[in-house]
Design a protein around this motif. Structure first.
Motif, PDB file in Angstrom:
ATOM      1  N   THR A  13       0.841  -1.190   0.000  1.00  0.00           N
ATOM      2  CA  THR A  13       0.000   0.000   0.000  1.00  0.00           C
ATOM      3  C   THR A  13       0.883   1.249   0.000  1.00  0.00           C
ATOM      4  OG1 THR A  13      -0.028   0.258   2.406  1.00  0.00           O
ATOM      5  CG2 THR A  13      -1.686  -1.200   1.425  1.00  0.00           C
ATOM      6  N   PRO A  14       0.306   2.409  -0.312  1.00  0.00           N
ATOM      7  CA  PRO A  14       0.998   3.643   0.061  1.00  0.00           C
ATOM      8  C   PRO A  14       1.176   3.651   1.577  1.00  0.00           C
ATOM      9  CG  PRO A  14      -0.927   4.104  -1.308  1.00  0.00           C
ATOM     10  CD  PRO A  14      -1.017   2.672  -0.908  1.00  0.00           C
ATOM     11  N   PHE A  15       2.258   4.239   2.044  1.00  0.00           N
ATOM     12  CA  PHE A  15       2.456   4.405   3.477  1.00  0.00           C
ATOM     13  C   PHE A  15       1.888   5.769   3.863  1.00  0.00           C
ATOM     14  CE2 PHE A  15       6.176   1.283   4.435  1.00  0.00           C
ATOM     15  CZ  PHE A  15       5.401   0.244   3.975  1.00  0.00           C
ATOM     16  N   LEU A  16       0.939   5.759   4.788  1.00  0.00           N
ATOM     17  CA  LEU A  16       0.181   6.950   5.141  1.00  0.00           C
ATOM     18  C   LEU A  16       0.590   7.457   6.515  1.00  0.00           C
ATOM     19  CD1 LEU A  16      -3.343   5.760   3.920  1.00  0.00           C
ATOM     20  CD2 LEU A  16      -1.538   6.929   2.628  1.00  0.00           C
ATOM     21  N   LYS A  17       1.007   8.694   6.557  1.00  0.00           N
ATOM     22  CA  LYS A  17       1.519   9.295   7.784  1.00  0.00           C
ATOM     23  C   LYS A  17       0.413   9.483   8.813  1.00  0.00           C
ATOM     24  CE  LYS A  17       4.119  13.357   9.397  1.00  0.00           C
ATOM     25  NZ  LYS A  17       4.779  14.620   8.988  1.00  0.00           N
ATOM     26  N   ALA A  18       0.714   9.141  10.070  1.00  0.00           N
ATOM     27  CA  ALA A  18      -0.219   9.379  11.165  1.00  0.00           C
ATOM     28  C   ALA A  18      -0.359  10.876  11.386  1.00  0.00           C
ATOM     29  CB  ALA A  18       0.270   8.694  12.437  1.00  0.00           C
ATOM     30  N   ARG A  19      -1.594  11.329  11.521  1.00  0.00           N
ATOM     31  CA  ARG A  19      -1.841  12.775  11.622  1.00  0.00           C
ATOM     32  C   ARG A  19      -2.750  13.076  12.827  1.00  0.00           C
ATOM     33  NH1 ARG A  19       0.284  14.887   7.013  1.00  0.00           N
ATOM     34  NH2 ARG A  19       0.529  13.437   5.254  1.00  0.00           N
ATOM     35  N   ASN A  20      -2.257  12.726  14.014  1.00  0.00           N
ATOM     36  CA  ASN A  20      -2.918  13.085  15.276  1.00  0.00           C
ATOM     37  C   ASN A  20      -4.318  12.492  15.418  1.00  0.00           C
ATOM     38  OD1 ASN A  20      -0.700  14.726  16.085  1.00  0.00           O
ATOM     39  ND2 ASN A  20      -1.452  16.363  14.762  1.00  0.00           N
ATOM     40  N   GLY A  21      -4.527  11.334  14.850  1.00  0.00           N
ATOM     41  CA  GLY A  21      -5.807  10.655  15.001  1.00  0.00           C
ATOM     42  C   GLY A  21      -5.774   9.340  14.255  1.00  0.00           C
ATOM     43  N   PRO A  22      -6.768   8.489  14.460  1.00  0.00           N
ATOM     44  CA  PRO A  22      -6.798   7.217  13.741  1.00  0.00           C
ATOM     45  C   PRO A  22      -6.841   7.432  12.228  1.00  0.00           C
ATOM     46  CG  PRO A  22      -8.385   7.224  15.552  1.00  0.00           C
ATOM     47  CD  PRO A  22      -7.900   8.622  15.407  1.00  0.00           C
ATOM     48  N   GLY A  23      -6.029   6.679  11.521  1.00  0.00           N
ATOM     49  CA  GLY A  23      -6.015   6.775  10.079  1.00  0.00           C
ATOM     50  C   GLY A  23      -7.247   6.168   9.458  1.00  0.00           C
ATOM     51  N   PRO A  24      -7.418   6.324   8.151  1.00  0.00           N
ATOM     52  CA  PRO A  24      -8.647   5.860   7.488  1.00  0.00           C
ATOM     53  C   PRO A  24      -8.769   4.344   7.379  1.00  0.00           C
ATOM     54  CG  PRO A  24      -7.097   6.737   5.873  1.00  0.00           C
ATOM     55  CD  PRO A  24      -6.514   7.030   7.224  1.00  0.00           C
ATOM     56  N   PHE A  25      -7.679   3.607   7.626  1.00  0.00           N
ATOM     57  CA  PHE A  25      -7.702   2.159   7.430  1.00  0.00           C
ATOM     58  C   PHE A  25      -7.168   1.431   8.663  1.00  0.00           C
ATOM     59  CE2 PHE A  25      -6.864   4.228   3.334  1.00  0.00           C
ATOM     60  CZ  PHE A  25      -7.955   3.784   2.597  1.00  0.00           C
ATOM     61  N   ALA A  26      -7.866   0.375   9.058  1.00  0.00           N
ATOM     62  CA  ALA A  26      -7.332  -0.533  10.064  1.00  0.00           C
ATOM     63  C   ALA A  26      -6.221  -1.359   9.437  1.00  0.00           C
ATOM     64  CB  ALA A  26      -8.436  -1.448  10.587  1.00  0.00           C
ATOM     65  N   ALA A  27      -5.430  -2.010  10.272  1.00  0.00           N
ATOM     66  CA  ALA A  27      -4.319  -2.809   9.753  1.00  0.00           C
ATOM     67  C   ALA A  27      -4.818  -3.910   8.820  1.00  0.00           C
ATOM     68  CB  ALA A  27      -3.522  -3.406  10.911  1.00  0.00           C
TER      69      ALA A  27
END
Length: 426
Positions: A13-27
């Protein structure tokens, strides 16, 4: 040596930076999305796999054996075993090694192996004091005891404990991973400027790789709102030494040199490879893209954990009669700029090579034009469970792209370990 294990294909996947909250996708969402895109282009069905092995350092409570969860979501059926491995930062590489061992012993012939983590979803925890108070509150059966419990309550006990900070703290030496990087910077005299220069180079190399189409292993993601994620989103194209110089040290605020800017990013992502035996390749008519020739694990002082690649790759080189620059390409996971620079210094340091590695002479200086040519985790991010698989996958992609023969992917591991894999094209 035993025959190498064939790499058939891979995706991440693209690696998505954590931005002070839960990201859009679970592991499991990340691993399922990458795995689906990878399996749909194969000539075999998902239920023809012999097993699924997934590395994960921080699974959520509802995805404890995430390897099995994802195997079922991928359509592998009830009869394909799925299991999870954890070797901290090298969990994804451990999944590959576990697959290799099962293939070599004949227990499996065709395996989906990789790694995942969604670090943006690391939990917030109650403190021990708050847990004890809650236990007393629920145990109180009378009005008087409940009143006494309320009287003993301290609002400060509500302060959450960051799960990610506990996970990134070594329980033996009591140091955050960034503090171990500070140890290496002090040991080898690595300046703040050198770290920042390395970090800027990582961002520039990833940006160039994106522009040149050199990250073809990435498959896009779409969230429930229809938003598209097609690239690693932590890359800072405007990064500069001047900008990074303005950041304050994070781990040693008074004397430190390691900052958020010259460290890897907290990130969500998944990476997979399909591995196969020679018999499976021939029987199924598969076309390999590479081969994992050998693997090595090593251990060292947890407070010096960033030197793990030196301790793992050095015996691997010796076993195959290779020097540092006999390899066409290197991937060393960029946990911290200080850590990668320290590895280069250690190989070129006579005292270190003698005292720590038992060598008669230093191995010399690794040609940095062979190292992380498309950037690394400082710009891409470091979803702990996935990074070990990502660097192996990108190494084989890079070897094929540039018509090269062989390379090593290596990673440092929290707790004082290192892993390395020797890969060659077919």
């Amino acid at each position: 040596m035993s025959p190498g294990i064939y790499i058939i294909d891979g995706a991440r996947t693209p690696f998505l930076k954590a931005r002070n909250g839960p990201g859009p996708f679970a592991a499991s969402d990340l691993a399922t999305a990458a795995g689906t895109a990878l399996l749909v282009r194969q000539t075999f069905a998902p239920d023809e796999l012999d097993e699924v092995i997934l590395g994960c350092a921080s699974p959520s409570p509802d995805e404890v054996n995430i390897g099995r969860v994802v195997a079922l979501r991928l359509g592998c059926g009830h009869k394909v075993p799925g299991w999870t491995v954890m070797r901290n930062c090298a969990s994804g590489m451990q999944a590959l090694d576990s697959a290799m061992m099962n293939i070599r012993t004949g227990r499996s012939g065709l395996v989906l192996a990789g790694g995942v983590d969604a670090l943006s979803r690391a939990p917030l925890l109650f403190s021990d004091a708050m847990v004890r108070w809650l236990s007393g509150w629920y145990a109180a059966k009378t009005v008087g005891r409940k009143a006494a419990a309320l009287h003993s309550f301290r609002p400060a006990d509500l302060a959450p404990v960051l799960g990610i900070m506990k996970g990134l703290t070594d329980p033996v030496v009591g140091q955050l991973m960034g503090q171990t990087a500070e140890n290496l910077a002090h040991r080898f005299g690595i300046s703040r400027a050198a770290m920042d220069e390395y970090a800027v180079r990582s961002h520039r190399r990833v940006a160039a790789a994106q522009d040149g189409g050199h990250l073809g292993e990435i498959v896009p993601l779409i969230d429930r709102d229809g938003m598209l994620y097609k690239d690693d989103d932590g890359v800072r194209r405007d990064s500069s030494v001047d900008k990074l110089a303005k950041l304050k040290p994070f781990f040693d605020r008074k004397y430190g040199r390691v900052t958020a800017g010259n460290s890897s990013q907290i990130t969500d992502g998944a990476a997979w490879l399909i591995l196969a035996s020679e018999e499976a390749v021939q029987r199924r008519g598969l076309t390999p893209v590479g081969r994992i020739v050998d693997c090595e694990w090593a251990a060292l002082d947890p407070a010096q954990m960033g030197l793990g690649p030196v301790h793992a790759a050095t015996p691997l080189l010796a076993r195959h009669g290779l020097g540092l620059n006999d390899l066409d390409a290197w991937e060393i996971n960029e946990a911290f700029a200080a850590q990668v620079i320290a590895c280069l210094c250690a190989w070129d340091d006579a005292d270190y090579c003698r005292d720590e590695l038992g060598l008669d002479a230093p191995l010399g200086r690794l040609d940095e034009e062979r190292l992380n040519v498309d950037g690394g985790a400082i710009a891409i991010g470091h979803p702990v469970g996935a990074s070990g698989a990502r660097i192996v996958l990108h190494l084989v992609q890079r070897l094929r792209r540039d018509n090269l023969a062989r390379g090593i992917a290596s990673i440092c591991i929290g707790g004082g370990q290192g892993g390395a894999m020797l890969v060659e094209t077919v």
